[in-house]
Design an enzyme around this catalytic site. Structure first.
Site, PDB file in Angstrom:
ATOM      1  N   GLU A 391       0.854  -1.216   0.000  1.00  0.00           N
ATOM      2  CA  GLU A 391       0.000   0.000   0.000  1.00  0.00           C
ATOM      3  C   GLU A 391       0.881   1.254   0.000  1.00  0.00           C
ATOM      4  OE1 GLU A 391      -3.629   0.064   0.411  1.00  0.00           O
ATOM      5  OE2 GLU A 391      -3.916  -2.090   0.687  1.00  0.00           O
TER       6      GLU A 391
HETATM    7  C1  LIG Z   1       2.656  -9.867   0.573  1.00  0.00           C
HETATM    8  C2  LIG Z   1       2.534  -8.824  -0.474  1.00  0.00           C
HETATM    9  C3  LIG Z   1       1.303  -8.531  -1.019  1.00  0.00           C
HETATM   10  C4  LIG Z   1       1.186  -7.580  -2.030  1.00  0.00           C
HETATM   11  N1  LIG Z   1      -0.036  -7.356  -2.601  1.00  0.00           N
HETATM   12  C5  LIG Z   1      -0.106  -6.566  -3.703  1.00  0.00           C
HETATM   13  C6  LIG Z   1      -1.329  -6.472  -4.434  1.00  0.00           C
HETATM   14  O1  LIG Z   1      -2.346  -7.071  -4.082  1.00  0.00           O
HETATM   15  N2  LIG Z   1      -1.341  -5.715  -5.549  1.00  0.00           N
HETATM   16  C7  LIG Z   1      -0.242  -5.039  -5.985  1.00  0.00           C
HETATM   17  O2  LIG Z   1      -0.327  -4.368  -6.996  1.00  0.00           O
HETATM   18  N3  LIG Z   1       0.929  -5.098  -5.304  1.00  0.00           N
HETATM   19  C8  LIG Z   1       1.033  -5.852  -4.191  1.00  0.00           C
HETATM   20  N4  LIG Z   1       2.205  -5.956  -3.505  1.00  0.00           N
HETATM   21  C9  LIG Z   1       3.366  -5.214  -3.991  1.00  0.00           C
HETATM   22  C10 LIG Z   1       3.725  -4.036  -3.109  1.00  0.00           C
HETATM   23  O3  LIG Z   1       2.733  -3.054  -3.232  1.00  0.00           O
HETATM   24  C11 LIG Z   1       5.131  -3.556  -3.499  1.00  0.00           C
HETATM   25  O4  LIG Z   1       6.038  -4.549  -3.056  1.00  0.00           O
HETATM   26  C12 LIG Z   1       5.459  -2.214  -2.906  1.00  0.00           C
HETATM   27  O5  LIG Z   1       4.697  -1.207  -3.519  1.00  0.00           O
HETATM   28  C13 LIG Z   1       6.944  -1.854  -3.004  1.00  0.00           C
HETATM   29  O6  LIG Z   1       7.397  -1.999  -4.310  1.00  0.00           O
HETATM   30  P1  LIG Z   1       8.750  -2.831  -4.596  1.00  0.00           P
HETATM   31  O7  LIG Z   1       8.617  -4.127  -3.908  1.00  0.00           O
HETATM   32  O8  LIG Z   1       8.994  -2.830  -6.045  1.00  0.00           O
HETATM   33  O9  LIG Z   1       9.888  -2.011  -3.852  1.00  0.00           O
HETATM   34  P2  LIG Z   1      10.723  -0.813  -4.460  1.00  0.00           P
HETATM   35  O10 LIG Z   1       9.813   0.187  -5.054  1.00  0.00           O
HETATM   36  O11 LIG Z   1      11.813  -1.362  -5.305  1.00  0.00           O
HETATM   37  O12 LIG Z   1      11.356  -0.204  -3.133  1.00  0.00           O
HETATM   38  C14 LIG Z   1      12.543  -0.716  -2.517  1.00  0.00           C
HETATM   39  C15 LIG Z   1      12.970   0.280  -1.441  1.00  0.00           C
HETATM   40  O13 LIG Z   1      13.289   1.539  -2.058  1.00  0.00           O
HETATM   41  C16 LIG Z   1      12.485   2.571  -1.508  1.00  0.00           C
HETATM   42  N5  LIG Z   1      12.131   3.522  -2.565  1.00  0.00           N
HETATM   43  C17 LIG Z   1      11.584   3.268  -3.781  1.00  0.00           C
HETATM   44  N6  LIG Z   1      11.375   4.407  -4.443  1.00  0.00           N
HETATM   45  C18 LIG Z   1      11.796   5.405  -3.651  1.00  0.00           C
HETATM   46  C19 LIG Z   1      11.827   6.817  -3.766  1.00  0.00           C
HETATM   47  N7  LIG Z   1      11.347   7.467  -4.835  1.00  0.00           N
HETATM   48  N8  LIG Z   1      12.345   7.532  -2.747  1.00  0.00           N
HETATM   49  C20 LIG Z   1      12.789   6.922  -1.626  1.00  0.00           C
HETATM   50  N9  LIG Z   1      12.781   5.597  -1.448  1.00  0.00           N
HETATM   51  C21 LIG Z   1      12.289   4.832  -2.462  1.00  0.00           C
HETATM   52  C22 LIG Z   1      11.253   1.882  -0.936  1.00  0.00           C
HETATM   53  O14 LIG Z   1      10.643   2.646   0.084  1.00  0.00           O
HETATM   54  C23 LIG Z   1      11.861   0.568  -0.420  1.00  0.00           C
HETATM   55  O15 LIG Z   1      12.418   0.781   0.837  1.00  0.00           O
HETATM   56  C24 LIG Z   1       2.327  -6.869  -2.466  1.00  0.00           C
HETATM   57  C25 LIG Z   1       3.579  -7.135  -1.879  1.00  0.00           C
HETATM   58  C26 LIG Z   1       3.691  -8.106  -0.915  1.00  0.00           C
HETATM   59  C27 LIG Z   1       5.049  -8.387  -0.335  1.00  0.00           C
END
Ligand SMILES: Cc1cc2nc3c(=O)[nH]c(=O)nc-3n(C[C@H](O)[C@H](O)[C@H](O)COP(=O)(O)OP(=O)(O)OC[C@H]3O[C@@H](n4cnc5c(N)ncnc54)[C@H](O)[C@@H]3O)c2cc1C
Length: 579
Positions: A391
């Site tokens: 989220e």
């Molecule tokens: C159990 C689970 C259920 C999920 N359910 C859903 C779902 O139903 N639908 C769906 O669409 N997604 C879902 N997700 C995905 C989830 O929303 C994403 O994992 C999340 O938005 C983070 O994206 P990412 O994993 O690519 O991390 P990244 O975006 O790669 O982030 C990695 C790190 O970098 C930081 N970061 C990234 N960009 C920036 C920035 N601009 N400035 C500062 N810091 C930054 C982040 O805060 C984090 O600490 C789910 C994930 C999990 C683990």
């Protein structure tokens, strides 16, 4: 009061929504949600953890029958037609299995809201009644392996076919309910560049889901990829307008974040109960561990932080419902959700971090038993970690808080700039009023909150002036400002609620809120010092720090004896004391 106005105006307890002021109808729903969780979900946790998705489906169906999925959805689609406060109580009492809460959240918010707020009448009629009854299971597919936080960077694409339908291709990742959902809200770019939303059924040609992810926690919630190979999506399943998918994606997340905060406070209620009961029965050195000051401190602090979170959630729900009523009811919901996006991010960050603190202390109170799977403490701890990731990660939500405040200020929707200028004139002119001194404890806390608000305004105002448009690149400063704003929101909500408390529990309310404010003062000061020192040096910095010292003169209170009283009452009742 409009969204975020509380940052600039004095708090008003008269129209404040608190758990103690909840209408009977809402109490009844809370009872229904609680009984459903205790009697039907929790006894089936093992089945969920073994990924028995037929059982997860049955539970959703049952939640639908009880009116829990559609508690805030219109009656014409099978909902109960209640408000945000009702959604809050359902989210918070549907506790005990974070896995089922995720399944439920993906259904009740992420799948239903996009159709409810952006669907055509035909789409609403076709999907909503079955999603609200739990007959169909829904999911929300925004993230991809290469685009999580940067959701608009998605590479899934939608190509228009000669008959007007779409062929979707790409792979969505980490989709909650993926293993057994019937309907997916999918985001893809039409022609490779126009970000758009679609309603995609599992039965459409070219739609499959991958295997279950091996996760740290939430083993009882399905998380899979969604694979689209020229998936055939009829033209009638475009959701909203082509190129406007961001509106669907982000508006849905706004309320989703608030509901996540609600689920977090529910998790905290359960952990406080478990800790209190364990501490009362576990004996070391010839007495129950609940008699040790170190354990009383933990139980007291778990309650203090949960109380602040709970107060924030109820206050926000009340403000949102009042704004929706003032805007003429349902048609205004979307605009109000957008207006309260700052509060939704605050609820998400505060909720996930307070719950994490509470669950960590729950493990600690359970000692070795907290680390082994005979007790649920370790599962709760693992399950909750993801709340800081999905989220919108907590970093992204923290950045959004000051970012949205600045944007609203620049658009003239929030008089933040003139207020910051007035405060700055005061600072340069000399002593800053630290709020009127008051004799009673709550009066002192209210004065402290005035000072916190001025600190938030001072740091954000100076940061806007110092960095201008480049402020967006100063993430450390923005995050520190966000923490001050979060502290203001939680502390003020707690104190306003305590000021309305009557009867035998009134002193507990006052003690609990006062401890929160007392401890928030040092967090606010640390954050403000960090921001000020990053922006100025020499005489300017000295002037700012002197102003901050005068502003944040918060007299310390005895938190030790107050926490002990709260802890003793928690152990006596064997539960969170404000329920
Ligand atoms: C159990 C689970 C259920 C999920 N359910 C859903 C779902 O139903 N639908 C769906 O669409 N997604 C879902 N997700 C995905 C989830 O929303 C994403 O994992 C999340 O938005 C983070 O994206 P990412 O994993 O690519 O991390 P990244 O975006 O790669 O982030 C990695 C790190 O970098 C930081 N970061 C990234 N960009 C920036 C920035 N601009 N400035 C500062 N810091 C930054 C982040 O805060 C984090 O600490 C789910 C994930 C999990 C683990």
């Amino acid at each position: 009061m409009t969204g975020a106005a509380w940052l600039l105006e004095p708090g008003d307890a008269a129209s404040l929504l608190t758990p103690e002021r909840l209408p009977d109808e809402h109490r009844l729903i809370a009872q229904t949600a609680r009984e459903f969780a205790e009697k039907e979900v929790v006894p089936g946790i093992e089945r969920l953890e073994r990924k028995d998705w037929d059982f997860a489906r049955q539970l959703l169906r049952r939640a639908g029958e009880l009116g829990l999925i559609g508690v805030d959805a219109p009656e014409e689609f099978g909902g109960v037609g209640l408000d945000r406060a009702a959604a809050l109580v359902v989210g918070s009492y549907m506790a005990g299995s974070a896995s089922f809460s995720s399944t439920f959240g993906a259904q009740s918010n992420l799948a239903i809201s996009p159709i409810l707020y952006f669907g055509t009448e035909e789409q609403k009629g076709r999907y909503l009644p079955k999603l609200i009854s739990g007959e169909l299971v829904g999911a929300y597919a925004l993230s991809e392996s290469g685009s999580g936080s940067d959701a608009l960077g998605a590479s899934a694409r939608a190509d228009r076919m000669p008959d007007g339908s779409f062929a979707l291709s790409g792979e969505k990742m980490w989709i909650t309910n993926g293993g057994f959902a019937d309907v997916f809200i999918v985001f893809a770019k039409v022609g490779g560049d126009q970000f758009s939303a679609f309603i995609v059924e599992r039965g459409f040609k070219g739609v499959t889901t991958g295997s279950e992810e091996h996760k740290m926690g939430l083993h009882g919630s399905s998380t899979t990829p969604l694979i689209l190979q020229d998936a055939a999506v009829p033209a009638s399943n475009l959701l909203g307008e082509i190129g406007k998918g961001h509106k669907v994606a982000f508006n849905v997340l706004n309320f989703g974040r608030f509901k996540l905060g609600a689920m977090c406070v529910g998790g905290a209620y359960c952990a406080i109960r478990d800790s209190a009961r364990y501490a009362a029965t576990r004996r070391q050195f010839g007495k129950p561990i609940a008699e040790f000051g170190a354990i009383k401190h933990k139980l007291g602090e778990m309650t203090v932080r949960s109380y602040a979170l709970e107060s924030l959630l109820y206050r926000t729900a009340g403000l949102m419902d009042a704004a929706i009523a003032a805007s003429g009811g349902s048609p205004g919901i979307l605009a109000v959700m957008e207006e309260f996006a700052v509060e939704a991010s605050i609820a998400k960050v505060a909720g996930s971090e307070i719950l994490q603190f509470v669950l960590d202390e729950n493990v600690q109170i359970h000692g070795g038993n907290g680390f082994v799977s005979d007790y649920p403490a370790e599962r709760h701890y693992r399950d909750a970690r993801v709340n800081r990731i999905f989220e919108g990660t907590n970093e992204i939500n923290r950045l959004l808080i000051p970012g949205m405040l600045v944007r609203r200020a620049l658009k003239g929707e929030l008089p933040l700039i003139p207020a910051a200028r007035r405060l700055q004139d005061e600072i340069l002119a000399g002593p800053v009023a630290a709020g009127s001194r008051q004799d009673d404890l709550l009066g002192e806390q209210k004065a402290a909150i005035e000072a916190f608000k001025k600190t938030a305004l001072m740091t954000l105002g100076l940061a806007m002036q110092r960095y201008g448009e480049a402020l967006a690149d100063e993430q450390e400063v923005l995050i520190a400002v966000a923490d001050i704003v979060i502290a203001v929101a939680c502390a003020e909500s707690a104190v306003l609620r305590a000021s309305t408390a009557t009867g035998a529990m009134a002193q507990y309310h006052v003690d609990t809120a006062s401890i929160f404010v007392n401890d928030a003062a040092s967090r606010v000061e640390t954050g403000a010092r960090q921001v000020l020192a990053a922006m100025a040096e020499g005489d300017t910095l000295r002037t700012h720090l002197a102003a901050l010292r005068r502003l944040l003169k918060v007299a310390p209170i005895d938190t030790v004896s107050r926490r002990r009283r709260i802890a003793d009452e928690t152990v006596r009742r064997g539960s969170y004391i404000f329920q």
